[in-house]
Design a protein around this motif. Structure first.
Motif, short mmCIF file in Angstrom:
data_model
loop_
_atom_site.label_atom_id
_atom_site.label_comp_id
_atom_site.label_asym_id
_atom_site.label_seq_id
_atom_site.Cartn_x
_atom_site.Cartn_y
_atom_site.Cartn_z
N LEU A 174 0.83 -1.20 0.00
CA LEU A 174 0.00 0.00 0.00
C LEU A 174 0.87 1.26 0.00
O LEU A 174 0.62 2.20 -0.76
N ALA A 175 1.91 1.27 0.84
CA ALA A 175 2.82 2.42 0.86
C ALA A 175 3.55 2.57 -0.47
O ALA A 175 3.68 3.70 -0.99
N LEU B 216 2.54 1.56 -3.36
CA LEU B 216 1.56 1.99 -4.37
C LEU B 216 1.47 3.51 -4.40
O LEU B 216 1.46 4.13 -5.48
N HIS B 217 1.40 4.14 -3.22
CA HIS B 217 1.35 5.60 -3.17
C HIS B 217 2.66 6.21 -3.67
O HIS B 217 2.65 7.28 -4.30
N GLN B 218 3.76 5.55 -3.39
CA GLN B 218 5.05 6.04 -3.88
C GLN B 218 5.07 6.04 -5.41
O GLN B 218 5.53 7.00 -6.04
N ARG B 219 4.58 4.96 -6.02
CA ARG B 219 4.51 4.89 -7.49
C ARG B 219 3.56 5.95 -8.02
O ARG B 219 3.80 6.54 -9.09
N LEU B 220 2.49 6.22 -7.30
CA LEU B 220 1.53 7.25 -7.72
C LEU B 220 2.20 8.62 -7.75
O LEU B 220 2.01 9.39 -8.70
N TRP C 18 -5.65 2.29 -9.89
CA TRP C 18 -4.88 2.06 -8.67
C TRP C 18 -5.77 2.12 -7.43
O TRP C 18 -5.44 1.50 -6.41
N GLU C 19 -6.90 2.84 -7.53
CA GLU C 19 -7.79 2.91 -6.37
C GLU C 19 -8.33 1.53 -5.99
O GLU C 19 -8.46 1.20 -4.81
N GLY C 20 -8.64 0.71 -7.02
CA GLY C 20 -9.11 -0.65 -6.73
C GLY C 20 -8.05 -1.48 -6.05
O GLY C 20 -8.34 -2.27 -5.14
N ARG C 21 -6.80 -1.30 -6.46
CA ARG C 21 -5.70 -2.03 -5.81
C ARG C 21 -5.53 -1.56 -4.37
O ARG C 21 -5.30 -2.35 -3.47
#
Length: 434
Positions: free
Chosen positions: A345-346, A348-352, A361-364
């Motif tokens: 989760l962390a 994922l936000h870094q990639r965003l 990405w919201e679904g993930r």
């Protein structure tokens, strides 16, 4: 615990789906590996009969030893966010089968049809070893990293991930290649020659192939994590660096032990640099956990104490032991899912923030949160009063605890601090804080 396909969530697949491309890749790689080993077995049988078969079996066992040492060392680099086992297996088998098979055919053809007729036997063999082999072998190993970049780029969150996949494909390649070299030494010089080759390739220089191919892994990781024109150049630059290091090692033999020692020193410094990259990646991942997870504190799924636990390997081990005491093997597995989902989760936000997040990405994100919730319910267990997490300063400082389960602990803490009265309860009409 509601049924969730935790493996699919963590690997970024739709629940219940199968990655048929990955399964086909593993199947083809297994066939190629068995084909190469079968060819070497037949070569041993034809060349030496029963003695040749024994030589093959001894070579096979000897080749397993470096693999048993290297794989744990490679995986130690990425314990905070381990890569999917199926992808690591695919990378290893590709190296052991497809890459070795293609390299064996192309290197043999290049020597017999190109370098030897052109330069003569001695110089042609050296040119093939020092120039042709590095180009062919690093291309064959690097191809699978490009496949992963194409099909699974969102699994590559750090430079360390690129090094991990490169290390696995290179270790697989070295495994089958070592069987070939050990068996050749056995036929040419007997068991003494095989033992010498084992010491040289299996003990003194087992990190050669992983270090070469790690350069391609770093380039592929850059391409997976960045935008802009340099992401097209990075894999090529990594391939050039891999070929040069490989050529340096292979070509150093012409200068004897001094040349080999100089090449070994260069590879040692490159290895130190790779370890330094892994250390920096670990720090960046910890920083991502500390930066991106606090906004999720209102969900009750994490607290500041839990974030500190997630930020250290010692804290994670303590949490898995705690979950195991509460709910056995099932609890430990759930805690592992929780830790990996929180880390993903962390990241994922870094990639965003980098602008390279996958579509939807919201679904993930929601899938990770759901897995964290379900996992937490599992590792709390069914005991009357679960043991308080050691990493939490007090019983209610962790998102893993139900306040109703710890009313006696809260009461004891208040008594020691001079408070009186009943322990705090959830507001009427609302479920206990979880």
């Amino acid at each position: 615990m509601p049924a969730l396909d935790s493996k699919a969530i963590l690997e970024g697949r739709k629940p219940g789906s199968r990655s048929y491309g990955l399964l086909i890749g593993i199947f083809v790689s297994v066939l190629c590996t068995l084909g190469m080993l079968g060819y070497l077995l037949m070569a041993g049988l034809v060349t030496g009969g029963v003695s040749g078969v024994i030589g093959f079996l001894v070579s096979l066992v000897a080749a397993v030893i470096p693999v048993a040492i290297l794989i744990p060392l490679i995986l130690m680099l990425d314990r905070l966010e381990p890569e999917p086992g199926s992808m690591l297996l695919f990378a290893f088998l590709w190296g052991a089968g497809v890459a070795v098979g293609a390299s064996f055919i192309l290197n043999t053809a290049g020597m017999q049809l190109g370098t030897v007729p052109l330069f003569g036997a001695d110089l042609g063999t050296f040119v093939s070893t020092a120039v042709g082999a590095p180009v062919v072998e690093e291309s064959a190993k690097g191809l699978v990293l490009l496949v992963l970049l194409w099909r699974r780029r969102y699994e590559i969150d750090s430079y360390t991930d690129g090094v991990i996949y490169a290390g696995m494909v290179a270790t697989g390649f070295a495994f089958t290649e070592n069987v070939l070299y050990f068996l050749t030494s056995y036929f040419e010089e007997g068991f003494f020659g095989m033992a010498f080759t084992f010491v040289l390739r299996g003990l003194i220089g087992p990190l050669g192939h992983p270090i070469y191919t790690a350069m391609i892994g770093l380039g592929v990781a850059y391409a997976a994590m960045r935008r802009g024109p340099m992401r097209l150049v990075a894999p090529v630059a990594g391939w050039v660096a891999a070929v040069l290091l490989h050529a340096l090692w292979n070509g150093s033999t012409i200068f004897g032990w001094y040349g080999l020692g100089a090449a070994y020193l260069v590879l040692f410094f490159v290895l130190v640099a790779i370890i330094g990259v892994a250390v920096q990646d670990r720090r960046r991942q910890v920083a991502a956990i500390s930066y991106y997870l606090p906004p999720y504190t209102p969900t009750g799924l994490v607290s500041p104490a839990d974030i500190r636990m997630l930020s250290s390997m010692g804290g994670r081990r303590a949490a898995r032991a705690w979950a195991s005491r509460n709910a056995g093997v099932r609890g430990r597995r759930a805690m592992q899912d929780y830790q990996l989902a929180a880390t993903e989760l962390a990241l994922l936000h870094q990639r965003l923030d980098r602008g390279v997040a996958r579509p939807n990405w919201e679904g993930r994100r929601d899938a990770f949160l759901a897995l964290m919730h379900v996992a937490r319910e599992a590792f709390l267990g069914r005991v009357q009063a679960p043991a308080a997490p050691a990493w939490a300063p007090s019983a209610t400082d962790s998102g893993f605890l139900r306040r109703s389960d710890f009313s006696h602990v809260i009461a004891q803490a208040q008594a020691r601090r001079g408070f009186s009265g009943p322990p705090p309860q959830a507001p009427p009409g609302r479920p206990p804080v979880r």
